[in-house]
Design a protein around this motif. Structure first.
Motif, PDB file in Angstrom:
ATOM      1  N   GLN A 162       0.817  -1.215   0.000  1.00 36.48           N
ATOM      2  CA  GLN A 162       0.000   0.000   0.000  1.00 36.48           C
ATOM      3  C   GLN A 162       0.852   1.267   0.000  1.00 36.48           C
ATOM      4  O   GLN A 162       0.348   2.367  -0.253  1.00 36.48           O
ATOM      5  N   HIS A 163       2.143   1.116   0.279  1.00 43.40           N
ATOM      6  CA  HIS A 163       3.058   2.260   0.301  1.00 43.40           C
ATOM      7  C   HIS A 163       4.225   2.034  -0.664  1.00 43.40           C
ATOM      8  O   HIS A 163       5.358   2.441  -0.389  1.00 43.40           O
ATOM      9  N   SER A 164       3.927   1.414  -1.774  1.00 38.03           N
ATOM     10  CA  SER A 164       4.987   1.102  -2.733  1.00 38.03           C
ATOM     11  C   SER A 164       5.615   2.349  -3.339  1.00 38.03           C
ATOM     12  O   SER A 164       6.771   2.331  -3.749  1.00 38.03           O
ATOM     13  N   ALA A 165       4.878   3.474  -3.386  1.00 40.49           N
ATOM     14  CA  ALA A 165       5.413   4.693  -4.001  1.00 40.49           C
ATOM     15  C   ALA A 165       6.650   5.194  -3.260  1.00 40.49           C
ATOM     16  O   ALA A 165       7.673   5.532  -3.889  1.00 40.49           O
ATOM     17  N   SER A 166       6.590   5.250  -1.928  1.00 41.62           N
ATOM     18  CA  SER A 166       7.749   5.733  -1.171  1.00 41.62           C
ATOM     19  C   SER A 166       8.901   4.736  -1.247  1.00 41.62           C
ATOM     20  O   SER A 166      10.078   5.125  -1.257  1.00 41.62           O
ATOM     21  N   LEU A 167       8.584   3.464  -1.308  1.00 40.92           N
ATOM     22  CA  LEU A 167       9.627   2.450  -1.467  1.00 40.92           C
ATOM     23  C   LEU A 167      10.290   2.569  -2.833  1.00 40.92           C
ATOM     24  O   LEU A 167      11.497   2.376  -2.964  1.00 40.92           O
ATOM     25  N   GLN A 168       9.529   2.903  -3.852  1.00 39.38           N
ATOM     26  CA  GLN A 168      10.103   3.057  -5.182  1.00 39.38           C
ATOM     27  C   GLN A 168      11.038   4.258  -5.253  1.00 39.38           C
ATOM     28  O   GLN A 168      11.956   4.299  -6.077  1.00 39.38           O
ATOM     29  N   ALA A 169      10.826   5.261  -4.401  1.00 37.60           N
ATOM     30  CA  ALA A 169      11.746   6.393  -4.351  1.00 37.60           C
ATOM     31  C   ALA A 169      13.132   5.929  -3.902  1.00 37.60           C
ATOM     32  O   ALA A 169      14.156   6.399  -4.424  1.00 37.60           O
ATOM     33  N   ASN A 170      13.178   4.992  -2.951  1.00 40.41           N
ATOM     34  CA  ASN A 170      14.462   4.422  -2.541  1.00 40.41           C
ATOM     35  C   ASN A 170      15.082   3.609  -3.670  1.00 40.41           C
ATOM     36  O   ASN A 170      16.303   3.606  -3.848  1.00 40.41           O
ATOM     37  N   VAL A 171      14.243   2.910  -4.432  1.00 39.31           N
ATOM     38  CA  VAL A 171      14.744   2.145  -5.576  1.00 39.31           C
ATOM     39  C   VAL A 171      15.447   3.069  -6.565  1.00 39.31           C
ATOM     40  O   VAL A 171      16.523   2.750  -7.084  1.00 39.31           O
ATOM     41  N   ALA A 172      14.863   4.231  -6.816  1.00 39.83           N
ATOM     42  CA  ALA A 172      15.470   5.185  -7.739  1.00 39.83           C
ATOM     43  C   ALA A 172      16.838   5.627  -7.251  1.00 39.83           C
ATOM     44  O   ALA A 172      17.791   5.754  -8.036  1.00 39.83           O
ATOM     45  N   ASP A 173      16.971   5.846  -5.942  1.00 36.31           N
ATOM     46  CA  ASP A 173      18.273   6.254  -5.405  1.00 36.31           C
ATOM     47  C   ASP A 173      19.284   5.117  -5.490  1.00 36.31           C
ATOM     48  O   ASP A 173      20.472   5.347  -5.773  1.00 36.31           O
ATOM     49  N   ILE A 174      18.828   3.900  -5.245  1.00 37.54           N
ATOM     50  CA  ILE A 174      19.732   2.747  -5.344  1.00 37.54           C
ATOM     51  C   ILE A 174      20.251   2.604  -6.769  1.00 37.54           C
ATOM     52  O   ILE A 174      21.440   2.336  -6.988  1.00 37.54           O
ATOM     53  N   LYS A 175      19.383   2.791  -7.747  1.00 33.66           N
ATOM     54  CA  LYS A 175      19.815   2.728  -9.148  1.00 33.66           C
ATOM     55  C   LYS A 175      20.838   3.818  -9.450  1.00 33.66           C
ATOM     56  O   LYS A 175      21.797   3.608 -10.207  1.00 33.66           O
TER      57      LYS A 175
END
Length: 390
Positions: free
Chosen positions: A279-292
């Motif tokens: 339900q909070h995948s959007a904020s988790l995807q922000a971390n994914v962008a930084d990891i990339k």
């Protein structure tokens, strides 16, 4: 544990009537060391974002009220949430989940592998595949890759036609090399397995970190009832400790896995945690962008140091041309940075962490290679045995 105590323990193990094919084996597992910077097992070092953490705490608190009862063995709400997350026209009936993607793969092998059956994969790839095959009595067939570790559609299809395996496991992005497969490889393998009714599993544990434009095998699911795409919430969702893996496939695949799963195999707390995180995948995807971003920074930094990093679609970077991998690994460890020696000559693998962790890794590595100020500050007296490694 002392060396003598370890030998005594092995002797006692050998005295037990365990299966013959398990004798002499050692358990799977990377070193678990108390080191400031852990970049060896491809964890998400950013952690769970605050909004997701609060939602997970609330969901777990609510689940505690019913902890005296068995959980929903069909984990219906979770399957619905996973289907919504994946998209591609998938519904809950297309989804299955278990305690980590390793258990998902194990259940697949329990249902479609076993004694007298075989699994084909293409090393170097995820080292759990042969162990999962062994644990289910499935014959493991090691396929071939090109010298640069690539795998073409023609080569993969020819090997499937040659071996006629019951299952094929394709890791994309591949671990440890980090490169994704083209969908042409998956299509060719699936077509080549038609005569032998081969189940084709695409392990997409790192799919969320793929380069822009890299397709997912989820696109190929319609009309292919022997195709399975496995995923995990350990990496992109920073839930390695929660143990939640899942797959998408034709509904009949999930029906097959119901025949081998243990009763109530997903706890109520695991289900609650996973649903709240989704339900909070959007904020988790922000971390994914930084990891990339950090991954690409590592690639550029390694190139500047004269090393040869592979193009990565994952949250880690595999790199070669390392003059002395063991010495570099030890030097990094002595400086508080743990990366992975994957056993491929001249190569190492590092997880993309936070900006600070990436800076530390690149700085220490530059010193070890004699191109940066960290060279004089590294204590080279530490060895693998000093750190309690085998």
């Amino acid at each position: 544990m002392s060396e003598q105590a370890s030998e005594d323990r092995l002797d006692r193990l050998g005295a037990l009537p365990i299966r013959d094919d398990l004798r002499g084996l050692v358990p799977y597992g990377a070193p678990q060391l108390d080191v400031p910077i852990l970049l060896n097992v491809n964890e998400n070092t950013h952690g769970v974002p605050d909004d997701a953490r609060k939602a997970i705490l609330a969901a777990v608190e609510a689940a505690l009220a019913g902890l005296n009862r068995y959980p929903d063995r069909e984990f219906t709400r979770l399957r619905e949430a996973l289907a919504d997350y994946l998209g591609h026209g998938l519904a809950a009936e297309n989804i299955w989940a278990a305690n980590g993607s390793n258990e998902v793969l194990q259940q697949i092998l329990q249902a479609f592998g076993g004694p007298g059956r075989s699994l084909l994969s293409f090393p170097p790839t995820y080292s759990m595949y042969p162990l999962l095959a062994s644990g289910t009595g499935t014959e493991y067939l090691a396929g071939r890759r090109a010298s640069d570790f690539s795998l073409s559609a023609d080569s993969a299809a020819a090997q499937v036609a040659e071996h006629r395996p019951n299952l094929v496991l394709l890791c994309s992005p591949n671990n440890p090399t980090g490169t994704a497969l083209g969908l042409d490889v998956v299509e060719a393998v699936y077509a080549a397995g038609e005569a032998s009714q081969t189940m084709v599993v695409v392990d997409e544990a790192y799919a969320e970190f793929a380069q822009q434009g890299t397709p997912s095998a989820l696109e190929l699911l319609p009309g292919r009832n022997r195709l399975i795409v496995s995923r995990t919430m350990s990496k992109a969702f920073a839930l390695a400790g929660a143990r939640l893996g899942y797959l998408a496939a034709a509904p009949e695949v999930a029906d097959a896995l119901r025949l081998v799963r243990l009763p109530y195999h997903l706890s109520a707390l695991t289900q609650a945690t996973a649903v709240a995180a989704l339900q909070h995948s959007a904020s988790l995807q922000a971390n994914v962008a930084d990891i990339k971003l950090q991954r690409d920074r590592i690639v550029a930094g390694l190139q500047d140091l004269g090393l040869t990093p592979a193009r990565s679609d994952a949250n880690f970077v595999f790199f070669g041309s390392v003059p002395d991998p063991r010495a570099v690994w030890q030097g990094l460890l002595a400086a508080g940075v743990l990366i992975r020696d994957v056993g491929i000559p001249g190569s190492l693998r590092v997880t993309a962490g936070t900006e600070a962790e990436t800076s530390k890794f690149l700085s220490v590595l530059a010193g070890l290679l004699g191109t940066g100020p960290a060279a004089d500050s590294v204590d080279w007296t530490h060895t693998r045995n000093d750190k309690g490694l085998p």
